[in-house]
Each structure stands twice: as C-alpha cells, then as structure tokens.
Design a protein around this motif. Structure first.
Motif, PDB file in Angstrom:
ATOM      1  N   GLY A  94       0.810  -1.205   0.000  1.00  0.00           N
ATOM      2  CA  GLY A  94       0.000   0.000   0.000  1.00  0.00           C
ATOM      3  C   GLY A  94       0.844   1.257   0.000  1.00  0.00           C
ATOM      4  N   MET A  95       1.924   1.269   0.785  1.00  0.00           N
ATOM      5  CA  MET A  95       2.796   2.436   0.825  1.00  0.00           C
ATOM      6  C   MET A  95       3.539   2.622  -0.487  1.00  0.00           C
ATOM      7  SD  MET A  95       2.280   4.273   3.362  1.00  0.00           S
ATOM      8  CE  MET A  95       3.553   5.424   2.838  1.00  0.00           C
ATOM      9  N   PHE A 194     -10.010   2.231   3.915  1.00  0.00           N
ATOM     10  CA  PHE A 194     -10.967   1.930   4.978  1.00  0.00           C
ATOM     11  C   PHE A 194     -12.367   1.684   4.428  1.00  0.00           C
ATOM     12  CE2 PHE A 194      -9.343   3.435   9.386  1.00  0.00           C
ATOM     13  CZ  PHE A 194      -8.189   2.706   9.225  1.00  0.00           C
ATOM     14  N   ALA A 195     -12.766   2.475   3.448  1.00  0.00           N
ATOM     15  CA  ALA A 195     -14.131   2.351   2.925  1.00  0.00           C
ATOM     16  C   ALA A 195     -14.296   1.121   2.038  1.00  0.00           C
ATOM     17  CB  ALA A 195     -14.516   3.608   2.157  1.00  0.00           C
ATOM     18  N   THR A 196     -13.283   0.814   1.255  1.00  0.00           N
ATOM     19  CA  THR A 196     -13.297  -0.219   0.215  1.00  0.00           C
ATOM     20  C   THR A 196     -14.207   0.206  -0.931  1.00  0.00           C
ATOM     21  OG1 THR A 196     -15.178  -1.679   0.789  1.00  0.00           O
ATOM     22  CG2 THR A 196     -13.133  -1.959   2.068  1.00  0.00           C
ATOM     23  N   SER A 213      -4.566   0.169   0.001  1.00  0.00           N
ATOM     24  CA  SER A 213      -3.666  -0.846   0.529  1.00  0.00           C
ATOM     25  C   SER A 213      -4.417  -2.164   0.397  1.00  0.00           C
ATOM     26  CB  SER A 213      -3.311  -0.581   1.993  1.00  0.00           C
ATOM     27  OG  SER A 213      -2.569  -1.666   2.501  1.00  0.00           O
ATOM     28  N   ALA A 214      -4.078  -2.958  -0.598  1.00  0.00           N
ATOM     29  CA  ALA A 214      -4.754  -4.232  -0.836  1.00  0.00           C
ATOM     30  C   ALA A 214      -4.429  -5.244   0.252  1.00  0.00           C
ATOM     31  CB  ALA A 214      -4.362  -4.779  -2.209  1.00  0.00           C
ATOM     32  N   LEU A 225       0.970  -8.689   1.141  1.00  0.00           N
ATOM     33  CA  LEU A 225       1.122  -7.248   0.978  1.00  0.00           C
ATOM     34  C   LEU A 225       0.797  -6.866  -0.462  1.00  0.00           C
ATOM     35  CD1 LEU A 225       4.514  -6.518   2.795  1.00  0.00           C
ATOM     36  CD2 LEU A 225       2.221  -6.227   3.705  1.00  0.00           C
ATOM     37  N   GLY A 226       0.187  -5.699  -0.628  1.00  0.00           N
ATOM     38  CA  GLY A 226      -0.098  -5.236  -1.985  1.00  0.00           C
ATOM     39  C   GLY A 226      -0.776  -3.879  -1.958  1.00  0.00           C
TER      40      GLY A 226
END
Length: 425
Positions: A94-95, A194-196, A213-214, A225-226
C-alpha cells in the motif's frame, strides 16, 4: 471476452456478484476456472516484430513481469470494475502505491495540500520525504473544510484525501473539496482503503486517482502485501511508468491471494460492519472510554457526510481510554478473540494502540501534535460472531474495573466517577 461486455455484465449485477466475477470473465489457459499464477519473469516471442510491438504497447502481451504480468493484470482489471475506473496499477504494498502516486505527480516547485489526519506512513512522506524534493506541503486541520479550501485556493497542484481517516475515523466531504481543487486545476488523490470499493467510489465523486492498501480489506486474510492505484488511463500510464522504472511491482502469487480474497469481500464486510456498529454502541456506554470514533454513530461529527457519500460505515472502530497507555496495557491482554497486531481488514479481529500500529513511525511528540492520544485503540473488526466479540470486550473491561477497584488511591477513581455520571445522564 470483449472488455466492454464484461464490464456491462458486471454493472448489471449486485455487488456480491461483482466481487466474484469482476475482471475474471475470461477464458483461462487449460480451461481453468481460477486465475492461474504465472510465475515467469519474462515472455518469449518467435516473431521479432510482434515482440517489438508488444514492448511498445502497440499490441497486447507481456514482456517482463516488472512491467506487467497476467495474474497481476487480472487483479488490476478486477479493481477497475469495482472502482469503475479506466485503468489500474498494482504495487508491492500500500505504501508503494501511495508513494508511487505522489512521486509520479509531484516534483520540485509543486505544492500539495492535505490533512493532518492521515496514516502515519503517509504523514511521514508529507513531513519528511516530499520536502527533501522541494515540494511544498501544507497540512490542514482535517475537520476545517474552510481552511482546506483556503489553502487550495492559494495554489495547489495535488490535493490528497484520506476518508475515513486512520485511526481517528474522521470523514471528509469529498464533493466539496474536489470542487475547490478543480477550481485551481489540482489533481485529487484519495485513499479508499478503509471504505473499500463496496462502501465508497471516490472517482464517482470527482476524485482523479484512488489508492488502496490491498493488504487490508481487499485481501482480507492478513497473509499478503499489496497496493492498487485506479484512475483514467492517461494518469495510470504515468503511474505505471514510474512503477516499471522504480521496480515496486506486485508479485503474481500475492496478486492471486488478493484476487481470491476480494471474492469474499461482500460477505466479510457485511458481518464486520454489523459487529463494528454493535461494538461502537457498547463503547459509548463504557465509563473507561472517553471517546468513540465510528461514522455509523449518529453522534459522530461526520455521520451526515458519511451517509451522503458512503454505502456503509466500514469495519474500523477506534476509542480513547481514560488513563492512556496504562489502561491499554490492562485491557488488551485480556481479550480472547483478538490479535494484538499492526494490521487491519483481516477475518480475525485485531486490536492495537496507534503508537504501535497506524503511527508507529511517529514520535510521541509528533503523535500529540496530530491529536493521536496514547490511549487511542483501533479495532479492526473481524468476521467472528457479533455476540462473541461483544462479550469478549465486556469481560475485558470488567476485568480492568475489578483491578482498579482494588486500587483505592487509583488515579482513575475521579475519572471513573465523572464518566459514570456522564453515561447515566
């Protein structure tokens, strides 16, 4: 399958169907029903001219997995449909996605406007890394829309939004801030983690670029991580070029795990949100809790805005404990159905204070300046039975109350008396 037909079928279906089929209504090799994991680093061609055309993007195909990969491409197509975007680019975390976007569109002399309430890693980019590049960064009070609009009007190349925010769950009025950004032709980027895509589609509200951030709710199982970036192809081509040269590409096995996770997103989120609402409502009655942050509460300052731009309130709740870290250390170890860890969005419930989760990169002084209390605890609500999670939290608080009752000179005695009075009234 024709991509337009695939998208049309997805739009006609309910969201629970979309998360299963989006981006995957294609014929896989060997007639496989699941997206294959293609682990090849490179892709060979007998026809040298075709190879050249694929390399230049004139023909469809794959050259090298740092640039594109069949499994990763399926994930990108899936997010395109869910976020209703033209294109998407997957990153290794995500970062990596967030920093990739900011470094793609910002350079020396540019000005970015954002809010103080953002994920700690994102805040570090704003406070530490972008200024080194000569980028001017202005961070505003998150809930002061007028101040944000004022700073945008002074000159802005990129407006960065995160809503709901991590971990204080503040809600920004996306439409209002997008309008201010468009008046000065600023690019608008929004973190939708957060919302998706099920609860919020920022692109439909005027945002230009959406990041996820998957690792979190999209994958949903805490094992990968993704990151994914979505937007118009003209913008994503620039982001993709940055990723290709800087190398933060998502690996195919991780892409497969995220694809698999997304298929159950609607089911997971339905249960998680039900439990999140119940936990938030209980926390309002707990004398040891000074504040509860959840957009689904009518008392939440951003509740009306959330209702106008979100379809659900999410699965993250945060609350502030009286007594700060001392109370955190008493409460969290008593929980039975919870990980104490620095992740969120998984099927298991996860608790953690901000100082070891969202803002672990920040010093105590930096957290205090951001309004992050040492007693702030974030709950990532899992898919367990609502009753079990509620009972677990209640028994943990009961234990803390018993401990404090055995400390006559406890520094909490006055606080608890005042809080009991507040709750009763």
């Amino acid at each position: 399958m024709n991509k337009n037909l695939e998208a049309a079928r997805s739009e006609c279906a309910g969201i629970g169907t979309q998360v299963v089929w989006a981006g995957e209504q294609v014929q896989h090799p060997y007639n496989a029903t699941q997206t294959p994991i293609v682990l090849s680093a490179a892709y060979g061609y007998q026809d040298i001219d075709l190879w050249y055309d694929v390399a230049l993007g004139k023909s469809e195909g794959f050259i090298y997995s740092r640039m594109s990969n069949p499994t990763v491409a399926t994930l990108e197509n899936k997010l395109c449909e869910l976020e209703k975007s033209e294109s998407a680019v997957a990153f290794s975390s995500g970062m990596a996605a967030i920093s990739g976007v900011l470094h793609t569109f910002l350079c020396s002399g540019k000005r970015v406007v954002s809010t103080r309430d953002s994920y700690g890693g994102t805040n570090k980019i704003f406070e530490e890394f972008l200024p080194r590049m000569g980028v001017e960064v202005t961070l505003c009070d998150t809930l002061d829309a007028e101040a944000i609009e004022h700073e945008i009007a002074k000159g802005c190349d990129l407006l960065y939004l995160e809503t709901p925010t991590n971990p204080t769950l503040k809600v920004l009025d996306i439409r209002r801030l997008v309008a201010a950004a468009k008046r000065v032709s600023a690019l608008v980027v929004a973190d939708n983690t957060f919302a998706t895509p099920l609860n919020q589609n920022p692109l439909a509200l005027g945002v230009d670029v959406v990041v996820h951030s998957a690792t979190k709710f999209l994958s949903g199982h805490g094992d990968v991580l993704g990151g994914v970036v979505c937007g118009a192809e003209s913008l994503m081509a620039q982001v993709r070029h940055y990723r290709e040269i800087n190398g933060a590409a998502l690996d195919p096995f991780s892409a497969y795990l995220i694809i698999r996770g997304i298929k159950t997103l609607a089911l997971r989120l339905r249960q998680q949100q039900q439990s999140a609402q119940a936990l938030a409502e209980y926390l309002l009655t707990e004398p040891l809790v000074e504040a509860v942050n959840y957009p689904g509460l009518p008392s939440h300052p951003g509740h009306a805005i959330a209702c106008s731009q979100m379809r659900g309130f999410g699965a993250i709740v945060s609350f502030v404990l009286a007594g700060g870290m001392d109370t955190v250390k008493r409460l969290l170890p008593r929980l039975r159905f919870a990980h104490r860890a620095g992740n969120l969005g998984a099927v298991e419930t996860i608790y953690g204070p901000a100082r070891t989760t969202s803002h672990v990169e920040n010093t105590l002084e930096e957290r205090q300046a951001l309004g992050i209390s040492e007693g702030l605890v974030r709950i990532s609500v899992g898919i367990e039975e609502t009753g079990d999670l509620l009972a677990d939290l209640q028994q943990a608080f009961a234990f803390v109350h018993r401990e404090l009752a055995n400390e006559p000179a406890s520094k909490f005695s006055t606080v608890l008396t005042e809080r009991h009075t507040e709750v009763e009234t």
